[in-house]
Design an enzyme around this catalytic site. Sequence first.
Site, PDB file in Angstrom:
ATOM      1  CD  GLU A   1      19.746   8.803 -38.519  1.00 13.22           C
ATOM      2  OE1 GLU A   1      20.762   8.818 -37.780  1.00 13.22           O
ATOM      3  OE2 GLU A   1      18.618   8.489 -38.120  1.00 13.22           O
ATOM      4  N   GLY A   2      21.103   4.835 -42.085  1.00 10.99           N
ATOM      5  CA  GLY A   2      20.740   3.627 -42.838  1.00 10.99           C
ATOM      6  C   GLY A   2      20.925   3.849 -44.320  1.00 10.99           C
ATOM      7  CB  THR A   3      23.275   2.305 -46.777  1.00 11.66           C
ATOM      8  OG1 THR A   3      22.858   0.952 -46.597  1.00 11.66           O
ATOM      9  CG2 THR A   3      24.529   2.566 -45.955  1.00 11.66           C
TER      10      THR A   3
ATOM     11  N   GLY B   1      26.639  21.107 -67.680  1.00 12.95           N
ATOM     12  CA  GLY B   1      27.986  21.021 -68.248  1.00 12.95           C
ATOM     13  C   GLY B   1      29.040  21.698 -67.390  1.00 12.95           C
TER      14      GLY B   1
ATOM     15  CG  ASP C   1      10.047   3.978 -36.582  1.00 15.36           C
ATOM     16  OD1 ASP C   1      10.834   3.452 -37.378  1.00 15.36           O
ATOM     17  OD2 ASP C   1       9.394   3.341 -35.736  1.00 15.36           O
TER      18      ASP C   1
ATOM     19  CD  GLU D   1      30.305   0.337 -31.215  1.00 14.09           C
ATOM     20  OE1 GLU D   1      30.804  -0.804 -31.406  1.00 14.09           O
ATOM     21  OE2 GLU D   1      29.613   0.628 -30.239  1.00 14.09           O
TER      22      GLU D   1
HETATM   23  C1  LIG Z   1      29.409  12.327 -42.974  1.00 18.09           C
HETATM   24  C2  LIG Z   1      28.894  11.206 -42.133  1.00 18.09           C
HETATM   25  C3  LIG Z   1      28.156  11.484 -41.010  1.00 18.09           C
HETATM   26  C4  LIG Z   1      27.688  10.451 -40.204  1.00 18.09           C
HETATM   27  N1  LIG Z   1      27.006  10.761 -39.057  1.00 18.09           N
HETATM   28  C5  LIG Z   1      26.710   9.773 -38.174  1.00 18.09           C
HETATM   29  C6  LIG Z   1      26.156  10.074 -36.894  1.00 18.09           C
HETATM   30  O1  LIG Z   1      25.850  11.231 -36.553  1.00 18.09           O
HETATM   31  N2  LIG Z   1      25.975   9.063 -36.020  1.00 18.09           N
HETATM   32  C7  LIG Z   1      26.286   7.752 -36.339  1.00 18.09           C
HETATM   33  O2  LIG Z   1      26.105   6.893 -35.497  1.00 18.09           O
HETATM   34  N3  LIG Z   1      26.786   7.431 -37.557  1.00 18.09           N
HETATM   35  C8  LIG Z   1      26.996   8.408 -38.473  1.00 18.09           C
HETATM   36  N4  LIG Z   1      27.547   8.093 -39.704  1.00 18.09           N
HETATM   37  C9  LIG Z   1      27.814   6.702 -40.027  1.00 18.09           C
HETATM   38  C10 LIG Z   1      26.790   6.127 -41.001  1.00 18.09           C
HETATM   39  O3  LIG Z   1      25.537   5.988 -40.374  1.00 18.09           O
HETATM   40  C11 LIG Z   1      27.355   4.796 -41.517  1.00 18.09           C
HETATM   41  O4  LIG Z   1      28.405   5.128 -42.385  1.00 18.09           O
HETATM   42  C12 LIG Z   1      26.318   3.964 -42.214  1.00 18.09           C
HETATM   43  O5  LIG Z   1      25.436   3.446 -41.266  1.00 18.09           O
HETATM   44  C13 LIG Z   1      26.931   2.808 -43.010  1.00 18.09           C
HETATM   45  O6  LIG Z   1      27.806   2.096 -42.238  1.00 18.09           O
HETATM   46  P1  LIG Z   1      29.295   1.744 -42.793  1.00 18.09           P
HETATM   47  O7  LIG Z   1      29.895   3.023 -43.274  1.00 18.09           O
HETATM   48  O8  LIG Z   1      30.022   0.996 -41.731  1.00 18.09           O
HETATM   49  O9  LIG Z   1      29.050   0.830 -44.041  1.00 18.09           O
HETATM   50  P2  LIG Z   1      28.740  -0.764 -44.056  1.00 18.09           P
HETATM   51  O10 LIG Z   1      27.657  -1.105 -43.110  1.00 18.09           O
HETATM   52  O11 LIG Z   1      30.052  -1.491 -43.886  1.00 18.09           O
HETATM   53  O12 LIG Z   1      28.211  -0.926 -45.537  1.00 18.09           O
HETATM   54  C14 LIG Z   1      29.067  -0.863 -46.691  1.00 18.09           C
HETATM   55  C15 LIG Z   1      28.182  -1.108 -47.908  1.00 18.09           C
HETATM   56  O13 LIG Z   1      27.540  -2.405 -47.817  1.00 18.09           O
HETATM   57  C16 LIG Z   1      26.135  -2.279 -47.901  1.00 18.09           C
HETATM   58  N5  LIG Z   1      25.501  -3.266 -47.028  1.00 18.09           N
HETATM   59  C17 LIG Z   1      25.722  -3.471 -45.698  1.00 18.09           C
HETATM   60  N6  LIG Z   1      24.930  -4.470 -45.233  1.00 18.09           N
HETATM   61  C18 LIG Z   1      24.180  -4.889 -46.282  1.00 18.09           C
HETATM   62  C19 LIG Z   1      23.170  -5.882 -46.440  1.00 18.09           C
HETATM   63  N7  LIG Z   1      22.757  -6.634 -45.420  1.00 18.09           N
HETATM   64  N8  LIG Z   1      22.626  -6.037 -47.672  1.00 18.09           N
HETATM   65  C20 LIG Z   1      23.020  -5.278 -48.718  1.00 18.09           C
HETATM   66  N9  LIG Z   1      23.972  -4.323 -48.635  1.00 18.09           N
HETATM   67  C21 LIG Z   1      24.549  -4.135 -47.431  1.00 18.09           C
HETATM   68  C22 LIG Z   1      25.843  -0.865 -47.438  1.00 18.09           C
HETATM   69  O14 LIG Z   1      24.610  -0.397 -47.934  1.00 18.09           O
HETATM   70  C23 LIG Z   1      27.021  -0.096 -48.024  1.00 18.09           C
HETATM   71  O15 LIG Z   1      26.785   0.182 -49.374  1.00 18.09           O
HETATM   72  C24 LIG Z   1      27.959   9.110 -40.544  1.00 18.09           C
HETATM   73  C25 LIG Z   1      28.712   8.817 -41.697  1.00 18.09           C
HETATM   74  C26 LIG Z   1      29.172   9.837 -42.489  1.00 18.09           C
HETATM   75  C27 LIG Z   1      29.990   9.483 -43.699  1.00 18.09           C
END
Ligand SMILES: Cc1cc2nc3c(=O)[nH]c(=O)nc-3n(C[C@H](O)[C@H](O)[C@H](O)COP(=O)(O)OP(=O)(O)OC[C@H]3O[C@@H](n4cnc5c(N)ncnc54)[C@H](O)[C@@H]3O)c2cc1C
Length: 410
Positions: A387-389, A363, A261, A144
């Site tokens: 699916e989780g960074t 290159g 999972d 969201e």
């Molecule tokens: C092409 C694309 C397709 C997607 N498809 C889907 C989908 O099908 N369904 C869906 O629900 N979402 C989807 N997403 C969303 C995606 O899952 C989120 O972008 C992702 O979960 C990260 O959330 P955020 O972008 O708000 O980043 P944030 O959560 O704001 O994070 C920003 C940065 O801070 C880091 N960070 C955050 N919290 C911590 C912590 N506690 N400790 C250390 N580092 C932290 C993160 O790793 C990241 O590097 C998609 C995104 C993209 C770009």
Amino acid sequence: MPISLDDPAKLRKVRDQAHQVAMNLLRPISRTYDRAEHTYPRELDLLAAMIDGLSDSGAGSGAGASGVRRDPSDGDGPAGGSGGVRNGTNLASVMSVAEMCWGDVGLLLSLPRQGLGNSAIASVGDAGQQERFGRLWASMAITEPDTGSDTANIRTTAVLDGDEYVLNGEKIYVTSGERSDAVVVWATLDRSLGRAAIKSFVVPKGTPGMTVERLEHKLGIRASDTAAIRFDDCRVPVENLLGSPDIDTSQGFAGAMATFDNTRPLVAAMAVGCAKAALDLTRDLLEQAGVVVDYDRPALTQSAAAARLLAMEADWEGARLLMLQAAWMADNRRANALEASMAKAKAGRVASDITLSCVELCGSVGYSEGELLEKWARDSKILDIFEGTQQIQQLIVARRVLGLSSAELK
Ligand SMILES: Cc1cc2nc3c(=O)[nH]c(=O)nc-3n(C[C@H](O)[C@H](O)[C@H](O)COP(=O)(O)OP(=O)(O)OC[C@H]3O[C@@H](n4cnc5c(N)ncnc54)[C@H](O)[C@@H]3O)c2cc1C
């Protein structure tokens, strides 16, 4: 008994079929749909029909992303006769998804009826829901405007009204959000009760109150549509809540999180496939330039380019083995949250590193659109984000290894 690191014999056929499809159907249209962002790849309808046919005949378990589930009948029982080891649909799914992503990640993500929402239905839905929704193409809407990594912060609400839930909220970055037949929406039944109150709801496309607002322009996986969707007093029957409607605060987030999972090994598989594509092409291009990798000599005695390729291949192999382990554990009904996160963390990072390093090694040929290397470097980045960074996977692994709760290690 010696450990065999070969792919299980009974799954080689499905792996090889997926590779053929990737080579003959996906690769030829890969560049076209990278350029034609937001255009639905019509060619995929035929492929989806083929996969449906295989599934109906029982020959296609694991042909795509919806194959994951924890079914007691999975696999064909003991392998090797030593203790009921199963090589089932989860393993078949990661192997075939990796092959398909050797062809094209964006196109794999666009395959009808193989969405991450399908995996959620397969993971959390009961038998009746599998029956009702199993034939739909389902995307998954968690993220969201104010909620990304912190999924417990979800603000979309679901309020019970008679025999319906009324959904209100906004979801962004929904993969296949415009093309899919239904969206699996995460919403809270009661924000004051925290994580335990978050449930997932199947919302069929066309339900009044659900609106696709826009599609995103992206760095990579451009063949895949990524949608922002609004829910305004959107009503779904109570039967569309996946799993149990009870709010069990002792169980916390476990219900909805169980989906990950099963889906994280799949994303690891996408990364493994995309990285393999880059390695294979780079090996060929280096060979054409006179750099032949010798697998029988130490890397230190070879050229820098060959040594770099060998190091990348070793890193890739580590990611592949973690992917197989996580999926195998799911097939054998063992808790795999730690291994699923380890596989996703390793494979996501490795895929980004490898694809970009391959551009570097090759290159100008790597950087130009004459080859697909630059595209794979763009495509792979998302696999370390959704699916989780990377950082979140590492946090999960650390919590599990150290035995700390999410409150204790943030
Ligand atoms: C092409 C694309 C397709 C997607 N498809 C889907 C989908 O099908 N369904 C869906 O629900 N979402 C989807 N997403 C969303 C995606 O899952 C989120 O972008 C992702 O979960 C990260 O959330 P955020 O972008 O708000 O980043 P944030 O959560 O704001 O994070 C920003 C940065 O801070 C880091 N960070 C955050 N919290 C911590 C912590 N506690 N400790 C250390 N580092 C932290 C993160 O790793 C990241 O590097 C998609 C995104 C993209 C770009």
